[in-house]
Design an enzyme around this catalytic site. Structure first.
Site, PDB file in Angstrom:
ATOM      1  N   CYS A 225      93.436  60.057  41.549  1.00 57.71           N
ATOM      2  CA  CYS A 225      94.734  60.732  41.416  1.00 57.71           C
ATOM      3  C   CYS A 225      95.622  60.563  42.643  1.00 57.71           C
ATOM      4  O   CYS A 225      96.804  60.240  42.534  1.00 57.71           O
ATOM      5  CB  CYS A 225      94.550  62.213  41.074  1.00 57.71           C
ATOM      6  SG  CYS A 225      93.728  63.202  42.342  1.00 57.71           S
TER       7      CYS A 225
ATOM      8  N   HIS B  87      93.366  68.102  42.483  1.00 57.50           N
ATOM      9  CA  HIS B  87      94.061  67.115  41.657  1.00 57.50           C
ATOM     10  C   HIS B  87      95.560  67.166  41.946  1.00 57.50           C
ATOM     11  O   HIS B  87      96.112  68.218  42.246  1.00 57.50           O
ATOM     12  CB  HIS B  87      93.802  67.425  40.182  1.00 57.50           C
ATOM     13  CG  HIS B  87      94.209  66.336  39.247  1.00 57.50           C
ATOM     14  ND1 HIS B  87      93.757  65.039  39.345  1.00 57.50           N
ATOM     15  CD2 HIS B  87      95.049  66.346  38.164  1.00 57.50           C
ATOM     16  CE1 HIS B  87      94.262  64.301  38.379  1.00 57.50           C
ATOM     17  NE2 HIS B  87      95.064  65.080  37.656  1.00 57.50           N
TER      18      HIS B  87
ATOM     19  N   HIS C   8      99.475  61.196  35.972  1.00 59.39           N
ATOM     20  CA  HIS C   8      98.353  61.381  36.894  1.00 59.39           C
ATOM     21  C   HIS C   8      97.215  60.453  36.497  1.00 59.39           C
ATOM     22  O   HIS C   8      97.224  59.863  35.406  1.00 59.39           O
ATOM     23  CB  HIS C   8      97.884  62.838  36.871  1.00 59.39           C
ATOM     24  CG  HIS C   8      97.380  63.294  35.535  1.00 59.39           C
ATOM     25  ND1 HIS C   8      96.147  63.875  35.351  1.00 59.39           N
ATOM     26  CD2 HIS C   8      97.931  63.251  34.286  1.00 59.39           C
ATOM     27  CE1 HIS C   8      95.971  64.186  34.079  1.00 59.39           C
ATOM     28  NE2 HIS C   8      97.030  63.820  33.405  1.00 59.39           N
TER      29      HIS C   8
END
Length: 200
Positions: A106, A159, A171
């Site tokens: 990510c 994240h 993402h």
């Protein structure tokens, strides 16, 4: 005097015909001026380098296709380069610790997109990115802001993604690679922690 007036009228007529000779746009197509008209208009009426770019019909079609791939409604004001770059990464598989189109995690995805689009080098981890951005309210998010997630109060950020619009963000997910998801999905809604803006 009479000749001067005639010359002025002729010049005005030429300028007006320049703007109105273009055939009407096809039904359902949004406005748009030709690139020649856009450059002439901007030469006459705009000295602001940040003024929105006037789209040609082919530009708007390409823009619409990009927006459709991302699942968003465009107003032609979003950063087109950002949207196109995100689309070019869609489907890239997830690979922890990597940041290339053969595999990325990510934060690797976010750092690469920001480098390609804005020429900015971001911190490599989602936690480090969070400490280096301007924190903003969720209601104030704009295209290009970052969205951060954690699994509960007191838990670390795990994240990060790039906000697009319409509650959508791009993402690199562990279970699907680079994709577009919605902040309204139960999992992301539950784990959303904060939004941040990178000073550019």
């Amino acid at each position: 005097m009479k000749n001067s007036l005639l010359y002025c009228l002729a010049a005005a007529s030429m300028v007006l015909s320049f703007f109105f000779e273009q055939a009407p746009a096809a039904s359902g197509t949004t406005l748009v001026a030709s690139s020649q008209q856009a450059s002439l208009l901007s030469a006459f009426f705009s000295s602001d380098d940040d003024a929105p770019r006037v789209l040609t019909p082919s530009d708007s079609v390409a823009y619409d296709k990009v927006a459709q791939r991302l699942g968003i409604e465009t107003t032609y004001t979003e950063n087109e380069s950002l949207l196109e770059t995100v689309v070019s990464w869609l489907g890239t598989p997830y690979r922890y610790g990597s940041n290339s189109k053969s595999g990325t995690d990510c934060s690797g995805f976010v750092t690469r997109v920001f480098k390609e689009v804005y020429g900015l080098t971001l911190q490599r981890s989602s936690r480090s990115m969070f400490t280096s951005v301007k924190h903003i309210d969720k209601d104030d998010m704009q295209t290009g802001d970052l969205v951060f997630f954690r699994r509960g109060p007191g838990q670390p950020i795990y994240h990060v993604g790039i906000y697009l619009k319409d509650s959508k963000f791009a993402h690199a997910a562990t279970n699907g690679g680079v994709m577009v998801s919605s902040l309204n999905q139960a999992y992301y809604s539950r784990n959303f922690y904060a939004a941040g803006r990178v000073e550019r």
